[in-house]
Enzyme design. Structure first.
Site, PDB file in Angstrom:
ATOM      1  N   HIS A  63       0.841  -1.193   0.000  1.00  0.00           N
ATOM      2  CA  HIS A  63       0.000   0.000   0.000  1.00  0.00           C
ATOM      3  C   HIS A  63       0.877   1.244   0.000  1.00  0.00           C
ATOM      4  O   HIS A  63       2.107   1.147   0.117  1.00  0.00           O
ATOM      5  CB  HIS A  63      -0.979   0.002   1.170  1.00  0.00           C
ATOM      6  CG  HIS A  63      -0.353   0.038   2.524  1.00  0.00           C
ATOM      7  ND1 HIS A  63       0.391  -1.000   3.046  1.00  0.00           N
ATOM      8  CD2 HIS A  63      -0.382   0.999   3.500  1.00  0.00           C
ATOM      9  CE1 HIS A  63       0.793  -0.692   4.270  1.00  0.00           C
ATOM     10  NE2 HIS A  63       0.347   0.515   4.551  1.00  0.00           N
ATOM     11  N   HIS A  65       1.312   3.844   1.999  1.00  0.00           N
ATOM     12  CA  HIS A  65       1.791   4.557   3.188  1.00  0.00           C
ATOM     13  C   HIS A  65       3.320   4.621   3.172  1.00  0.00           C
ATOM     14  O   HIS A  65       3.994   3.677   2.754  1.00  0.00           O
ATOM     15  CB  HIS A  65       1.290   3.875   4.462  1.00  0.00           C
ATOM     16  CG  HIS A  65      -0.110   4.273   4.828  1.00  0.00           C
ATOM     17  ND1 HIS A  65      -0.913   3.526   5.663  1.00  0.00           N
ATOM     18  CD2 HIS A  65      -0.854   5.360   4.464  1.00  0.00           C
ATOM     19  CE1 HIS A  65      -2.089   4.129   5.804  1.00  0.00           C
ATOM     20  NE2 HIS A  65      -2.074   5.233   5.086  1.00  0.00           N
ATOM     21  N   ASP A  67       5.777   4.399   5.265  1.00  0.00           N
ATOM     22  CA  ASP A  67       6.675   3.446   5.907  1.00  0.00           C
ATOM     23  C   ASP A  67       6.804   2.148   5.115  1.00  0.00           C
ATOM     24  O   ASP A  67       7.580   1.265   5.486  1.00  0.00           O
ATOM     25  CB  ASP A  67       6.235   3.147   7.347  1.00  0.00           C
ATOM     26  CG  ASP A  67       4.830   2.596   7.457  1.00  0.00           C
ATOM     27  OD1 ASP A  67       3.954   3.027   6.694  1.00  0.00           O
ATOM     28  OD2 ASP A  67       4.590   1.736   8.335  1.00  0.00           O
ATOM     29  N   HIS A  68       6.076   2.045   3.997  1.00  0.00           N
ATOM     30  CA  HIS A  68       6.153   0.857   3.151  1.00  0.00           C
ATOM     31  C   HIS A  68       6.757   1.140   1.779  1.00  0.00           C
ATOM     32  O   HIS A  68       7.008   0.207   1.031  1.00  0.00           O
ATOM     33  CB  HIS A  68       4.764   0.236   2.980  1.00  0.00           C
ATOM     34  CG  HIS A  68       4.223  -0.327   4.244  1.00  0.00           C
ATOM     35  ND1 HIS A  68       4.182  -1.678   4.521  1.00  0.00           N
ATOM     36  CD2 HIS A  68       3.710   0.283   5.351  1.00  0.00           C
ATOM     37  CE1 HIS A  68       3.664  -1.877   5.719  1.00  0.00           C
ATOM     38  NE2 HIS A  68       3.370  -0.691   6.252  1.00  0.00           N
ATOM     39  N   HIS A 140      -7.639  -1.901   5.490  1.00  0.00           N
ATOM     40  CA  HIS A 140      -6.755  -0.897   6.078  1.00  0.00           C
ATOM     41  C   HIS A 140      -7.358   0.481   5.777  1.00  0.00           C
ATOM     42  O   HIS A 140      -8.434   0.584   5.177  1.00  0.00           O
ATOM     43  CB  HIS A 140      -5.347  -1.051   5.501  1.00  0.00           C
ATOM     44  CG  HIS A 140      -4.292  -0.285   6.225  1.00  0.00           C
ATOM     45  ND1 HIS A 140      -4.184  -0.258   7.596  1.00  0.00           N
ATOM     46  CD2 HIS A 140      -3.280   0.498   5.753  1.00  0.00           C
ATOM     47  CE1 HIS A 140      -3.161   0.504   7.940  1.00  0.00           C
ATOM     48  NE2 HIS A 140      -2.595   0.978   6.847  1.00  0.00           N
ATOM     49  N   ASP A 211      -0.577  -4.127   5.873  1.00  0.00           N
ATOM     50  CA  ASP A 211      -1.279  -3.690   7.084  1.00  0.00           C
ATOM     51  C   ASP A 211      -2.760  -4.049   6.964  1.00  0.00           C
ATOM     52  O   ASP A 211      -3.375  -3.822   5.911  1.00  0.00           O
ATOM     53  CB  ASP A 211      -1.137  -2.183   7.261  1.00  0.00           C
ATOM     54  CG  ASP A 211       0.299  -1.773   7.558  1.00  0.00           C
ATOM     55  OD1 ASP A 211       1.168  -2.659   7.631  1.00  0.00           O
ATOM     56  OD2 ASP A 211       0.541  -0.564   7.701  1.00  0.00           O
ATOM     57  N   HIS A 269       5.911  -5.724  12.032  1.00  0.00           N
ATOM     58  CA  HIS A 269       5.278  -4.401  12.010  1.00  0.00           C
ATOM     59  C   HIS A 269       4.846  -3.993  13.425  1.00  0.00           C
ATOM     60  O   HIS A 269       3.704  -3.650  13.683  1.00  0.00           O
ATOM     61  CB  HIS A 269       4.067  -4.427  11.061  1.00  0.00           C
ATOM     62  CG  HIS A 269       3.614  -3.061  10.619  1.00  0.00           C
ATOM     63  ND1 HIS A 269       2.619  -2.365  11.262  1.00  0.00           N
ATOM     64  CD2 HIS A 269       4.016  -2.273   9.587  1.00  0.00           C
ATOM     65  CE1 HIS A 269       2.413  -1.216  10.648  1.00  0.00           C
ATOM     66  NE2 HIS A 269       3.254  -1.128   9.624  1.00  0.00           N
TER      67      HIS A 269
END
Length: 308
Positions: A63, A65, A67-68, A140, A211, A269
């Protein structure tokens, strides 16, 4: 096959955990690998591993976001400097193409290899002679995918004693028989692959989820998996908070693994509020729900045994 955790923290890096990235190294002779998510500083973590960017052939983003995927532009740029870096496939949700093209446009970066960007939908998104990869949407705050990697069935063993007895000369014929092809000897005798090759072995199944709150697709993707990688951002008892942010607790991850009949569960995570001792206790608390659970940590390498 090996799974290497390059980042196991949630949201932001800590002193002990980088943000999310997992590498799946395929079996010989190809020796290539795939990345699932590319959090900031993933390429730095790769420098401490045996994995080389010129052997990277697929990247799967769960996805959008940060942090990914904040480590993605830098990693793609650095791959240019590795000799032998060939075409690279990039897969992920809608918006991935404009993100990468925007970064490269404004930074002036140029790649010396072909980058194929695929904005995916649920279903089979990639298949070759080694693996088939299925994606499904999770629950998510933004569109998010989980991935089920299914190794193609492996040919059975050659019956060497029978081959010798039949007079099959050592060499290319062995390879043809192994691949399921019949061969004809110089004397005109036909040797059937079916008669000299054992039953094929079921391929391994690895499920890597992005997530997610607990959901049906997490169970479907993880069904009978040899290894399930599931987030566990929050401690058991924080289910309401987890739901608010689109995440899962340790207990919920264990419950998903049990429902899916997975053989092994690795949780990752983790919120930066939890230290190593905390995580060990949280793992212990849910082992009655799913016994084969363990915690990921940065640079952890897992061997994924062949299915029997």
């Amino acid at each position: 096959m090996q799974l290497t955790f390059l980042g196991t923290g949630a949201g932001r890096p800590s002193k002990t955990r980088n943000v999310t990235s997992v590498a799946l190294a395929l079996a010989e002779p190809h020796n290539g690998f795939m990345l699932f998510d590319v959090g900031e500083a993933t390429q730095h973590r790769l420098l401490g591993s045996k994995l080389k960017l010129n052997k990277l052939d697929r990247i799967f983003i769960t996805h959008m976001h940060g942090d990914h995927l904040y480590g993605l532009p830098g990693l793609l740029s650095s791959r240019t400097y590795f000799e032998g870096a060939s075409k690279l496939g990039l897969y992920g949700p809608k918006g991935l193409r404009s993100y990468i093209e925007g970064v490269f446009e404004h930074s002036g970066a140029h790649l010396n290899y072909e980058l194929e960007i695929n904005e995916i939908e649920a279903g089979v998104i990639y298949e070759d002679h080694r693996v088939r990869i299925v994606a499904a949407e999770l629950e998510h705050r933004v569109p998010c995918f989980g991935y089920r990697i299914v190794e193609q069935p492996q040919p059975g063993p050659l019956d060497l004693a029978k081959l010798i007895a039949l007079g099959v000369p050592l060499g290319p014929m062995y390879g043809k028989l192994k691949r399921g092809e019949d061969v004809t000897l110089p004397d005109g005798q036909t040797i059937r692959s079916l008669d000299v090759v054992g039953p094929s072995a079921t391929g391994r199944v690895i499920t890597i989820l992005g997530d997610t709150c607990p959901c049906d697709n997490a169970v479907l993707l993880g069904q009978d998996a040899d290894l399930l990688v599931h987030e566990a951002t929050f401690a058991t008892g924080m289910e309401e908070k987890a739901a608010t942010y689109g995440h899962s607790t340790f207990l919920q991850a264990a419950q998903i693994a049990a429902k899916a009949n997975a053989k092994r569960l690795v949780v990752t995570h983790f919120s930066s509020r939890y230290h190593e001792d905390d995580i060990a206790k949280l793992i212990e608390e849910v082992q009655t729900t799913f016994a084969s659970i363990e915690a990921a940590y940065d640079d952890k390498v897992l061997e994924i045994s062949k299915s029997r």
